[in-house]
Design a protein around this motif. Structure first.
Motif, PDB file in Angstrom:
ATOM      1  N   SER A   2       0.845  -1.186   0.000  1.00 23.34           N
ATOM      2  CA  SER A   2       0.000   0.000   0.000  1.00 23.34           C
ATOM      3  C   SER A   2       0.885   1.243   0.000  1.00 23.34           C
ATOM      4  O   SER A   2       1.707   1.427   0.893  1.00 23.34           O
ATOM      5  CB  SER A   2      -0.895   0.015   1.239  1.00 23.34           C
ATOM      6  N   ALA A   3       0.725   2.101  -0.986  1.00 22.43           N
ATOM      7  CA  ALA A   3       1.512   3.332  -1.048  1.00 22.43           C
ATOM      8  C   ALA A   3       1.201   4.224   0.143  1.00 22.43           C
ATOM      9  O   ALA A   3       2.078   4.889   0.684  1.00 22.43           O
ATOM     10  CB  ALA A   3       1.231   4.073  -2.351  1.00 22.43           C
ATOM     11  N   ARG A   4      -0.042   4.223   0.596  1.00 21.50           N
ATOM     12  CA  ARG A   4      -0.423   5.023   1.768  1.00 21.50           C
ATOM     13  C   ARG A   4       0.311   4.545   3.012  1.00 21.50           C
ATOM     14  O   ARG A   4       0.851   5.347   3.773  1.00 21.50           O
ATOM     15  CB  ARG A   4      -1.928   4.948   1.978  1.00 21.50           C
ATOM     16  N   ALA A   5       0.342   3.242   3.218  1.00 19.96           N
ATOM     17  CA  ALA A   5       1.037   2.694   4.384  1.00 19.96           C
ATOM     18  C   ALA A   5       2.536   2.958   4.297  1.00 19.96           C
ATOM     19  O   ALA A   5       3.181   3.289   5.293  1.00 19.96           O
ATOM     20  CB  ALA A   5       0.773   1.191   4.492  1.00 19.96           C
ATOM     21  N   GLU A  28       6.968   8.538   7.282  1.00 19.70           N
ATOM     22  CA  GLU A  28       6.731   9.772   8.029  1.00 19.70           C
ATOM     23  C   GLU A  28       6.909   9.576   9.529  1.00 19.70           C
ATOM     24  O   GLU A  28       7.309  10.492  10.239  1.00 19.70           O
ATOM     25  CB  GLU A  28       5.319  10.297   7.757  1.00 19.70           C
ATOM     26  N   HIS A  29       6.603   8.383  10.016  1.00 21.07           N
ATOM     27  CA  HIS A  29       6.648   8.110  11.454  1.00 21.07           C
ATOM     28  C   HIS A  29       7.861   7.281  11.872  1.00 21.07           C
ATOM     29  O   HIS A  29       7.913   6.760  12.979  1.00 21.07           O
ATOM     30  CB  HIS A  29       5.356   7.416  11.884  1.00 21.07           C
ATOM     31  N   ASP A  30       8.829   7.160  10.982  1.00 20.57           N
ATOM     32  CA  ASP A  30      10.042   6.385  11.268  1.00 20.57           C
ATOM     33  C   ASP A  30       9.724   5.000  11.829  1.00 20.57           C
ATOM     34  O   ASP A  30      10.389   4.504  12.735  1.00 20.57           O
ATOM     35  CB  ASP A  30      10.945   7.121  12.258  1.00 20.57           C
ATOM     36  N   ALA A  31       8.686   4.391  11.311  1.00 23.71           N
ATOM     37  CA  ALA A  31       8.267   3.065  11.761  1.00 23.71           C
ATOM     38  C   ALA A  31       8.942   1.992  10.918  1.00 23.71           C
ATOM     39  O   ALA A  31       9.390   2.245   9.799  1.00 23.71           O
ATOM     40  CB  ALA A  31       6.749   2.942  11.648  1.00 23.71           C
ATOM     41  N   GLU A  32       9.011   0.797  11.464  1.00 18.49           N
ATOM     42  CA  GLU A  32       9.625  -0.311  10.735  1.00 18.49           C
ATOM     43  C   GLU A  32       8.676  -0.814   9.657  1.00 18.49           C
ATOM     44  O   GLU A  32       7.486  -0.970   9.882  1.00 18.49           O
ATOM     45  CB  GLU A  32       9.931  -1.452  11.710  1.00 18.49           C
ATOM     46  N   HIS A  33       9.223  -1.042   8.473  1.00 18.25           N
ATOM     47  CA  HIS A  33       8.406  -1.546   7.375  1.00 18.25           C
ATOM     48  C   HIS A  33       8.049  -3.007   7.611  1.00 18.25           C
ATOM     49  O   HIS A  33       8.790  -3.746   8.252  1.00 18.25           O
ATOM     50  CB  HIS A  33       9.147  -1.396   6.044  1.00 18.25           C
ATOM     51  N   PRO A  34       6.911  -3.432   7.076  1.00 15.73           N
ATOM     52  CA  PRO A  34       6.494  -4.828   7.263  1.00 15.73           C
ATOM     53  C   PRO A  34       7.442  -5.801   6.575  1.00 15.73           C
ATOM     54  O   PRO A  34       8.242  -5.424   5.724  1.00 15.73           O
ATOM     55  CB  PRO A  34       5.103  -4.862   6.625  1.00 15.73           C
ATOM     56  N   GLU A  35       7.315  -7.051   6.925  1.00  9.78           N
ATOM     57  CA  GLU A  35       8.190  -8.110   6.417  1.00  9.78           C
ATOM     58  C   GLU A  35       8.294  -8.114   4.900  1.00  9.78           C
ATOM     59  O   GLU A  35       9.355  -8.347   4.342  1.00  9.78           O
ATOM     60  CB  GLU A  35       7.670  -9.464   6.891  1.00  9.78           C
ATOM     61  N   TRP A  66      -0.176  -0.057  -4.674  1.00  8.55           N
ATOM     62  CA  TRP A  66      -1.521   0.374  -5.014  1.00  8.55           C
ATOM     63  C   TRP A  66      -1.919   1.542  -4.119  1.00  8.55           C
ATOM     64  O   TRP A  66      -1.438   1.678  -2.997  1.00  8.55           O
ATOM     65  CB  TRP A  66      -2.533  -0.761  -4.862  1.00  8.55           C
ATOM     66  N   THR A  67      -2.763   2.395  -4.656  1.00 13.30           N
ATOM     67  CA  THR A  67      -3.350   3.491  -3.900  1.00 13.30           C
ATOM     68  C   THR A  67      -4.443   4.136  -4.735  1.00 13.30           C
ATOM     69  O   THR A  67      -4.456   3.989  -5.954  1.00 13.30           O
ATOM     70  CB  THR A  67      -2.315   4.557  -3.496  1.00 13.30           C
ATOM     71  N   MET A  68      -5.326   4.844  -4.075  1.00 14.58           N
ATOM     72  CA  MET A  68      -6.347   5.621  -4.777  1.00 14.58           C
ATOM     73  C   MET A  68      -6.084   7.109  -4.586  1.00 14.58           C
ATOM     74  O   MET A  68      -6.827   7.927  -5.078  1.00 14.58           O
ATOM     75  CB  MET A  68      -7.729   5.233  -4.272  1.00 14.58           C
ATOM     76  N   ILE A  69      -5.027   7.447  -3.853  1.00 17.60           N
ATOM     77  CA  ILE A  69      -4.726   8.843  -3.540  1.00 17.60           C
ATOM     78  C   ILE A  69      -3.389   9.204  -4.179  1.00 17.60           C
ATOM     79  O   ILE A  69      -2.337   8.721  -3.758  1.00 17.60           O
ATOM     80  CB  ILE A  69      -4.688   9.054  -2.009  1.00 17.60           C
ATOM     81  N   PRO A  70      -3.409  10.037  -5.229  1.00 20.15           N
ATOM     82  CA  PRO A  70      -2.186  10.350  -5.978  1.00 20.15           C
ATOM     83  C   PRO A  70      -1.022  10.852  -5.120  1.00 20.15           C
ATOM     84  O   PRO A  70       0.123  10.511  -5.390  1.00 20.15           O
ATOM     85  CB  PRO A  70      -2.652  11.427  -6.965  1.00 20.15           C
ATOM     86  N   LYS A  71      -1.283  11.642  -4.068  1.00 17.26           N
ATOM     87  CA  LYS A  71      -0.170  12.152  -3.272  1.00 17.26           C
ATOM     88  C   LYS A  71       0.577  11.024  -2.561  1.00 17.26           C
ATOM     89  O   LYS A  71       1.772  11.108  -2.361  1.00 17.26           O
ATOM     90  CB  LYS A  71      -0.619  13.217  -2.272  1.00 17.26           C
ATOM     91  N   HIS A  72      -0.109   9.951  -2.190  1.00 12.52           N
ATOM     92  CA  HIS A  72       0.571   8.809  -1.563  1.00 12.52           C
ATOM     93  C   HIS A  72       1.447   8.093  -2.578  1.00 12.52           C
ATOM     94  O   HIS A  72       2.546   7.650  -2.275  1.00 12.52           O
ATOM     95  CB  HIS A  72      -0.431   7.834  -0.956  1.00 12.52           C
ATOM     96  N   TRP A  73       0.928   7.953  -3.791  1.00 10.58           N
ATOM     97  CA  TRP A  73       1.698   7.308  -4.854  1.00 10.58           C
ATOM     98  C   TRP A  73       2.977   8.093  -5.113  1.00 10.58           C
ATOM     99  O   TRP A  73       4.064   7.553  -5.154  1.00 10.58           O
ATOM    100  CB  TRP A  73       0.849   7.224  -6.117  1.00 10.58           C
ATOM    101  N   ARG A  74       2.825   9.404  -5.283  1.00  3.42           N
ATOM    102  CA  ARG A  74       3.975  10.263  -5.572  1.00  3.42           C
ATOM    103  C   ARG A  74       5.010  10.170  -4.454  1.00  3.42           C
ATOM    104  O   ARG A  74       6.197  10.013  -4.704  1.00  3.42           O
ATOM    105  CB  ARG A  74       3.513  11.706  -5.751  1.00  3.42           C
ATOM    106  N   ARG A  75       4.561  10.235  -3.222  1.00  2.78           N
ATOM    107  CA  ARG A  75       5.473  10.191  -2.074  1.00  2.78           C
ATOM    108  C   ARG A  75       6.227   8.861  -2.031  1.00  2.78           C
ATOM    109  O   ARG A  75       7.431   8.812  -1.825  1.00  2.78           O
ATOM    110  CB  ARG A  75       4.679  10.410  -0.779  1.00  2.78           C
ATOM    111  N   SER A  76       5.519   7.786  -2.240  1.00  2.00           N
ATOM    112  CA  SER A  76       6.142   6.463  -2.191  1.00  2.00           C
ATOM    113  C   SER A  76       7.168   6.285  -3.299  1.00  2.00           C
ATOM    114  O   SER A  76       8.252   5.765  -3.070  1.00  2.00           O
ATOM    115  CB  SER A  76       5.075   5.374  -2.310  1.00  2.00           C
TER     116      SER A  76
END
Length: 104
Positions: free
Chosen positions: A52-55, A61-68, A85-95
């Motif tokens: 998920s691009a949002r995740a 942003e939160h310096d969290a550990e990425h999933p396996e 995948w994402t439905m929000i373009p800003k998440h896609w761009r950021r990722s």
């Protein structure tokens, strides 16, 4: 079939050699699986599980550990296919902008 006799596959500027693609499979194509595939002769192009691009953006942003399913991606041999995948373009761009560009 001897893979050393097969011509590499070209996808735009990306060279896939050997010309074998590992299909992305939900629940299977994590870092450990991709390592095993490499140890048994490999595939010219491996793929991660769907991300998920949002995740991805939130974790960064939160310096969290990425999933396996993302462990090791920054250091893995290239080429490497990543399904996002994402439905929000800003998440896609950021990722995409934050994704590692290491081509080693």
């Amino acid at each position: 079939m001897n893979l050393s006799n097969m011509a590499p596959l070209h996808i735009g500027p990306v060279v896939v050699d050997p010309p074998v693609l590992q299909a992305p499979m939900a629940g299977y194509t994590n870092f450990a699986f991709r390592q095993v595939v490499r140890e048994y002769g490999g595939a010219g192009l491996q793929a991660t599980e769907m991300v998920s691009a949002r995740a991805f953006a939130w974790l960064d942003e939160h310096d969290a550990e990425h999933p396996e399913r993302l462990w090791g991606v920054r250091d893995e041999p290239r080429p490497l296919a990543v399904q996002m995948w994402t439905m929000i373009p800003k998440h896609w761009r950021r990722s995409v902008l934050d994704w590692p560009t290491n081509t080693a």
